[in-house]
Design a protein around this motif. Structure first.
Motif, PDB file in Angstrom:
ATOM      1  N   THR A 180     -12.716  -7.675  -3.744  1.00  0.00           N
ATOM      2  CA  THR A 180     -11.475  -8.437  -3.509  1.00  0.00           C
ATOM      3  C   THR A 180     -10.574  -7.801  -2.467  1.00  0.00           C
ATOM      4  O   THR A 180      -9.727  -8.472  -1.893  1.00  0.00           O
ATOM      5  N   GLY A 181     -10.730  -6.506  -2.238  1.00  0.00           N
ATOM      6  CA  GLY A 181      -9.859  -5.803  -1.298  1.00  0.00           C
ATOM      7  C   GLY A 181      -8.500  -5.473  -1.876  1.00  0.00           C
ATOM      8  O   GLY A 181      -7.634  -4.956  -1.164  1.00  0.00           O
ATOM      9  N   ARG A 182      -8.288  -5.742  -3.170  1.00  0.00           N
ATOM     10  CA  ARG A 182      -6.987  -5.515  -3.794  1.00  0.00           C
ATOM     11  C   ARG A 182      -6.887  -4.128  -4.419  1.00  0.00           C
ATOM     12  O   ARG A 182      -7.890  -3.526  -4.786  1.00  0.00           O
ATOM     13  N   CYS A 183      -5.666  -3.650  -4.592  1.00  0.00           N
ATOM     14  CA  CYS A 183      -5.406  -2.384  -5.265  1.00  0.00           C
ATOM     15  C   CYS A 183      -5.601  -2.562  -6.769  1.00  0.00           C
ATOM     16  O   CYS A 183      -5.082  -3.512  -7.361  1.00  0.00           O
ATOM     17  N   VAL A 184      -6.337  -1.649  -7.372  1.00  0.00           N
ATOM     18  CA  VAL A 184      -6.634  -1.713  -8.803  1.00  0.00           C
ATOM     19  C   VAL A 184      -6.470  -0.316  -9.392  1.00  0.00           C
ATOM     20  O   VAL A 184      -6.775   0.688  -8.736  1.00  0.00           O
ATOM     21  N   ALA A 185      -5.995  -0.258 -10.648  1.00  0.00           N
ATOM     22  CA  ALA A 185      -5.842   1.019 -11.339  1.00  0.00           C
ATOM     23  C   ALA A 185      -6.981   1.228 -12.324  1.00  0.00           C
ATOM     24  O   ALA A 185      -7.561   0.271 -12.838  1.00  0.00           O
ATOM     25  N   THR A 186      -7.285   2.501 -12.592  1.00  0.00           N
ATOM     26  CA  THR A 186      -8.261   2.836 -13.622  1.00  0.00           C
ATOM     27  C   THR A 186      -7.826   4.101 -14.341  1.00  0.00           C
ATOM     28  O   THR A 186      -7.262   5.022 -13.727  1.00  0.00           O
ATOM     29  N   PHE A 206       4.070   0.114   3.348  1.00  0.00           N
ATOM     30  CA  PHE A 206       2.947   0.140   2.417  1.00  0.00           C
ATOM     31  C   PHE A 206       2.327  -1.243   2.420  1.00  0.00           C
ATOM     32  O   PHE A 206       3.042  -2.253   2.344  1.00  0.00           O
ATOM     33  N   VAL A 207       1.000  -1.324   2.522  1.00  0.00           N
ATOM     34  CA  VAL A 207       0.306  -2.606   2.640  1.00  0.00           C
ATOM     35  C   VAL A 207      -0.486  -2.888   1.364  1.00  0.00           C
ATOM     36  O   VAL A 207      -1.210  -2.021   0.872  1.00  0.00           O
ATOM     37  N   TYR A 208      -0.332  -4.105   0.834  1.00  0.00           N
ATOM     38  CA  TYR A 208      -1.001  -4.490  -0.417  1.00  0.00           C
ATOM     39  C   TYR A 208      -1.132  -6.008  -0.446  1.00  0.00           C
ATOM     40  O   TYR A 208      -0.706  -6.703   0.491  1.00  0.00           O
TER      41      TYR A 208
END
Length: 276
Positions: free
Chosen positions: A123-129, A49-51
């Protein structure tokens, strides 16, 4: 390199810090030593998994996250600050950020909430909503009757449970279709019962038709074997007694018993069934 996704990458080179994995275009990402086996070698393929880590570096892990990009999950809040909350998403050493702007009604540490994961286009980052409307809808239905689906239980009402189907659609499981204990946040296997003209989707926790009865018969047979070959319920037992012993409705139980009798697997009496 697909951020927020589980993918298979090839070991490109080995360093003191871990393995550098590459995709088909030659882009590299580090798999730190704590996830590396002594048997790993250049050319091996590894599912990761990539993050982005806490220092905003792209990194890989063999941890299996509880959520991936374009999916929903029920995640627990482990911390919060003035900017937002942080969720446990099953990745060691890094929590998933839920910004204040993506919350609905605020969140509390220790409580779990249903969120969607997306990759921020800046940002290319993982974000939750928690704001699901842009992602979950029934405008174009992608499932069909009798199809097996994954259902995330989103909320409870007097008539049943509202669920999210395959991270795409809203659906409903009515209480008369439930023969097992479920709670908000559970992810269960379900089957599409019907799709209405206005695109409402009704689900059942059991497959309908002959396939469903055959599956129930196998489940009942396995239950008998696990209980020493005898169950103290039969055709004259009450629906509550049958459900308590088998987690089946009386209707499904009687059909399953009928199949097992026809196969010659069991003996059935008024208040008992047993293996031959």
């Amino acid at each position: 390199m697909k951020v927020g996704q589980i993918q298979t990458l090839k070991v490109n080179r080995i360093s003191d810090y871990g393995l550098y994995l590459a995709d088909e275009e030659g882009q590299e990402v580090l798999l730190p030593n704590r996830f590396v086996s002594l048997t790993n070698a250049v050319g091996d393929e590894i599912e990761v998994f990539v993050y982005h880590d806490s220092e905003d570096r792209l990194v890989a892990t063999t941890d299996r996250p509880l959520i991936t990009e374009g999916r929903v999950a029920c995640l627990k809040v482990v911390d919060k600050n003035i900017h937002g909350a942080f969720l446990d998403w099953g990745v060691s050493g890094k929590d998933l950020f839920l910004p204040n702007r993506n919350q609905q009604g605020g969140v509390l540490p220790g409580r779990s909430y249903i969120v969607w994961l997306y990759v921020d286009n800046i940002t290319g980052r993982c974000v939750a909503t928690m704001k699901l409307k842009p992602y979950i809808d029934n405008d174009i239905i992608t499932v069909k009757p009798r199809q097996k689906v994954e259902a995330l239980v989103a909320s409870e009402s007097p008539i049943g449970y509202r669920v999210i189907i395959d991270s795409r659609h809203w659906g409903m499981i009515y209480k008369n279709q439930i023969f097992q204990r479920i709670s908000v946040g559970d992810c269960v296997e379900a089957f599409v019962r019907r799709i209405t003209e206005d695109n409402r989707i009704d689900l059942s926790l059991r497959r309908e038709g002959y396939d469903g009865v055959a599956a129930s018969a196998e489940s009942l047979y396995d239950l008998l074997k696990s209980q020493g070959g005898v169950l103290e319920v039969g055709d004259d037992s009450t629906p509550d007694e049958i459900h308590a012993a088998t987690q089946m409705s009386k209707k499904v139980f009687k059909r399953a018993v009928g199949i097992l009798l026809k196969r010659g697997d069991i003996v059935a009496e008024k208040y008992q069934i047993r293996l031959k």
